[in-house]
Design a protein around this motif. Structure first.
Motif, PDB file in Angstrom:
ATOM      1  N   LEU A  39       1.103  -1.180   0.024  1.00 36.33           N
ATOM      2  CA  LEU A  39      -0.047   0.263  -0.351  1.00 36.33           C
ATOM      3  C   LEU A  39       0.934   1.243  -0.048  1.00 36.33           C
ATOM      4  CD1 LEU A  39      -2.883  -1.224   2.416  1.00 36.33           C
ATOM      5  CD2 LEU A  39      -3.096  -0.450  -0.049  1.00 36.33           C
ATOM      6  N   GLU A  40       2.073   1.136   0.723  1.00 44.13           N
ATOM      7  CA  GLU A  40       2.937   2.335   0.734  1.00 44.13           C
ATOM      8  C   GLU A  40       3.656   2.584  -0.509  1.00 44.13           C
ATOM      9  OE1 GLU A  40       3.121   4.910   3.018  1.00 44.13           O
ATOM     10  OE2 GLU A  40       1.504   3.646   3.970  1.00 44.13           O
ATOM     11  N   ARG A  41       3.909   1.445  -1.276  1.00 44.08           N
ATOM     12  CA  ARG A  41       4.470   1.633  -2.683  1.00 44.08           C
ATOM     13  C   ARG A  41       3.505   2.203  -3.826  1.00 44.08           C
ATOM     14  NH1 ARG A  41       7.273  -2.593  -0.794  1.00 44.08           N
ATOM     15  NH2 ARG A  41       5.952  -4.313  -1.247  1.00 44.08           N
ATOM     16  N   MET A  42       2.178   1.804  -3.345  1.00 43.84           N
ATOM     17  CA  MET A  42       1.188   2.067  -4.418  1.00 43.84           C
ATOM     18  C   MET A  42       0.899   3.697  -4.255  1.00 43.84           C
ATOM     19  SD  MET A  42      -3.261   1.197  -4.248  1.00 43.84           S
ATOM     20  CE  MET A  42      -2.892  -0.246  -3.919  1.00 43.84           C
ATOM     21  N   ARG A  43       1.000   4.004  -2.840  1.00 43.76           N
ATOM     22  CA  ARG A  43       0.963   5.569  -2.571  1.00 43.76           C
ATOM     23  C   ARG A  43       2.119   6.318  -3.586  1.00 43.76           C
ATOM     24  NH1 ARG A  43       0.076  10.022   0.116  1.00 43.76           N
ATOM     25  NH2 ARG A  43      -1.804   9.346   1.600  1.00 43.76           N
ATOM     26  N   ALA A  48       4.056   9.735  -7.783  1.00 44.39           N
ATOM     27  CA  ALA A  48       4.909   9.911  -8.808  1.00 44.39           C
ATOM     28  C   ALA A  48       4.602   9.854 -10.227  1.00 44.39           C
ATOM     29  CB  ALA A  48       6.084   8.868  -8.466  1.00 44.39           C
ATOM     30  N   LYS A  49       3.063   9.353 -10.258  1.00 41.22           N
ATOM     31  CA  LYS A  49       2.578   9.265 -11.553  1.00 41.22           C
ATOM     32  C   LYS A  49       3.022   7.873 -12.323  1.00 41.22           C
ATOM     33  CE  LYS A  49       1.227  13.994 -11.813  1.00 41.22           C
ATOM     34  NZ  LYS A  49       0.577  14.831 -11.781  1.00 41.22           N
ATOM     35  N   ARG A  50       3.468   6.931 -11.591  1.00 47.30           N
ATOM     36  CA  ARG A  50       3.780   5.639 -12.469  1.00 47.30           C
ATOM     37  C   ARG A  50       2.622   4.794 -12.242  1.00 47.30           C
ATOM     38  NH1 ARG A  50       8.148   6.624  -8.574  1.00 47.30           N
ATOM     39  NH2 ARG A  50       7.150   5.248  -7.083  1.00 47.30           N
ATOM     40  N   TYR A  51       1.589   5.019 -13.123  1.00 46.95           N
ATOM     41  CA  TYR A  51       0.430   4.353 -13.126  1.00 46.95           C
ATOM     42  C   TYR A  51       0.542   2.913 -13.574  1.00 46.95           C
ATOM     43  CZ  TYR A  51      -1.122   9.103 -12.903  1.00 46.95           C
ATOM     44  OH  TYR A  51      -1.016  10.287 -12.754  1.00 46.95           O
ATOM     45  N   LEU A  52       1.588   2.346 -14.485  1.00 54.12           N
ATOM     46  CA  LEU A  52       1.667   0.800 -14.550  1.00 54.12           C
ATOM     47  C   LEU A  52       1.970  -0.007 -13.321  1.00 54.12           C
ATOM     48  CD1 LEU A  52       1.488  -1.602 -16.578  1.00 54.12           C
ATOM     49  CD2 LEU A  52       4.009  -0.991 -17.105  1.00 54.12           C
ATOM     50  N   GLU A  53       3.022   1.042 -12.770  1.00 54.35           N
ATOM     51  CA  GLU A  53       3.335   0.379 -11.485  1.00 54.35           C
ATOM     52  C   GLU A  53       2.242   0.207 -10.310  1.00 54.35           C
ATOM     53  OE1 GLU A  53       5.339   2.328 -13.008  1.00 54.35           O
ATOM     54  OE2 GLU A  53       7.120   1.753 -13.348  1.00 54.35           O
ATOM     55  N   THR A  96     -10.080  -0.902  -5.609  1.00 50.13           N
ATOM     56  CA  THR A  96     -10.319  -0.849  -7.211  1.00 50.13           C
ATOM     57  C   THR A  96     -10.707   0.516  -7.327  1.00 50.13           C
ATOM     58  OG1 THR A  96     -11.314  -3.101  -7.020  1.00 50.13           O
ATOM     59  CG2 THR A  96     -11.996  -1.802  -8.794  1.00 50.13           C
ATOM     60  N   ASP A  97     -11.540   1.303  -6.545  1.00 52.30           N
ATOM     61  CA  ASP A  97     -11.844   2.597  -6.783  1.00 52.30           C
ATOM     62  C   ASP A  97     -10.651   3.393  -6.734  1.00 52.30           C
ATOM     63  OD1 ASP A  97     -13.859   4.935  -6.486  1.00 52.30           O
ATOM     64  OD2 ASP A  97     -12.937   5.385  -5.065  1.00 52.30           O
ATOM     65  N   VAL A  98      -9.771   3.167  -6.065  1.00 57.25           N
ATOM     66  CA  VAL A  98      -8.389   4.039  -5.894  1.00 57.25           C
ATOM     67  C   VAL A  98      -7.646   3.842  -7.319  1.00 57.25           C
ATOM     68  CG1 VAL A  98      -6.078   4.037  -4.921  1.00 57.25           C
ATOM     69  CG2 VAL A  98      -8.021   3.993  -3.436  1.00 57.25           C
ATOM     70  N   SER A  99      -7.628   2.640  -8.101  1.00 54.29           N
ATOM     71  CA  SER A  99      -7.118   2.420  -9.383  1.00 54.29           C
ATOM     72  C   SER A  99      -7.630   3.297 -10.073  1.00 54.29           C
ATOM     73  CB  SER A  99      -7.184   0.830  -9.564  1.00 54.29           C
ATOM     74  OG  SER A  99      -6.609   0.600 -10.801  1.00 54.29           O
ATOM     75  N   VAL A 100      -8.756   3.587  -9.952  1.00 50.80           N
ATOM     76  CA  VAL A 100      -9.458   4.702 -11.052  1.00 50.80           C
ATOM     77  C   VAL A 100      -9.052   5.898 -10.842  1.00 50.80           C
ATOM     78  CG1 VAL A 100     -11.604   5.056 -12.488  1.00 50.80           C
ATOM     79  CG2 VAL A 100     -11.106   2.680 -11.943  1.00 50.80           C
ATOM     80  N   THR A 101      -9.515   6.369  -9.409  1.00 48.96           N
ATOM     81  CA  THR A 101      -9.642   7.755  -9.106  1.00 48.96           C
ATOM     82  C   THR A 101      -8.229   8.277  -8.611  1.00 48.96           C
ATOM     83  OG1 THR A 101     -10.200   7.140  -6.843  1.00 48.96           O
ATOM     84  CG2 THR A 101     -12.005   7.605  -8.211  1.00 48.96           C
ATOM     85  N   LEU A 102      -7.298   7.359  -8.334  1.00 52.27           N
ATOM     86  CA  LEU A 102      -5.976   7.717  -8.063  1.00 52.27           C
ATOM     87  C   LEU A 102      -6.126   8.588  -6.422  1.00 52.27           C
ATOM     88  CD1 LEU A 102      -4.478   8.892 -11.062  1.00 52.27           C
ATOM     89  CD2 LEU A 102      -4.506   6.572 -10.229  1.00 52.27           C
ATOM     90  N   SER A 103      -7.119   8.048  -5.700  1.00 49.19           N
ATOM     91  CA  SER A 103      -7.222   8.841  -4.436  1.00 49.19           C
ATOM     92  C   SER A 103      -6.411   8.363  -3.425  1.00 49.19           C
ATOM     93  CB  SER A 103      -8.932   8.510  -4.041  1.00 49.19           C
ATOM     94  OG  SER A 103      -9.017   8.942  -2.714  1.00 49.19           O
ATOM     95  N   LEU A 104      -5.531   9.202  -2.894  1.00 51.41           N
ATOM     96  CA  LEU A 104      -4.634   9.127  -1.777  1.00 51.41           C
ATOM     97  C   LEU A 104      -5.403   8.741  -0.622  1.00 51.41           C
ATOM     98  CD1 LEU A 104      -1.576  11.449  -2.710  1.00 51.41           C
ATOM     99  CD2 LEU A 104      -1.809   9.081  -3.159  1.00 51.41           C
ATOM    100  N   GLU A 105      -6.450   9.399  -0.455  1.00 55.49           N
ATOM    101  CA  GLU A 105      -7.353   9.429   0.806  1.00 55.49           C
ATOM    102  C   GLU A 105      -8.048   7.834   0.687  1.00 55.49           C
ATOM    103  OE1 GLU A 105      -7.979  11.906  -1.544  1.00 55.49           O
ATOM    104  OE2 GLU A 105      -7.208  13.613  -0.327  1.00 55.49           O
TER     105      GLU A 105
END
Length: 129
Positions: A39-43, A48-53, A96-105
């Protein structure tokens, strides 16, 4: 890329040694810790806008949560197990929602839920010793 491969190799060896020495209660904590790390890596990937990662991190997190859910004993666990299953499903929904919205919250919400769950699981493990 070389540093990431080396780090991944180190993590795999560390994980294998922790699993080999773990009790069933400790195994769940190992999974929680791995999930928190991812989860920290995802954040970081989102920031960093590394969307593939980021997508790979989401997939890893969902796989861990599905693994935790599939290990639940619904026959003898009662309401606690049902609640855990719902919580795991909710975390999958949020990621799944974060994956689309990129929500850090959203990431922070899942981290908070998982930390609270981890703390409770530590209590269960310690009470069993």
């Amino acid at each position: 890329m070389y540093q990431e491969d080396t780090y991944d190799s180190y993590r795999m060896v560390d994980l294998e040694s922790r699993v080999a020495a773990a009790s069933p209660y400790d195994l769940v904590l190992v999974l929680f810790d791995g999930l928190l790390d991812e989860l920290e890596r995802m954040r970081g990937h989102i920031e960093a806008k590394r969307y593939l990662e980021k997508g790979r991190s989401v997939e890893k997190c969902v796989n861990i949560l599905n693994g935790l859910s599939s290990a639940l004993d619904f026959d003898s666990g009662g309401d606690v197990v049902t609640g855990l299953a719902r919580l795991y499903d909710y975390m999958i929904y949020r990621l799944t929602d974060v994956s689309v919205t990129l929500s850090l919250e959203g990431v922070d919400e899942v981290v908070g839920l998982l930390r609270e769950l981890r703390e409770g699981w530590e209590g269960v493990r310690d009470a069993r010793r």
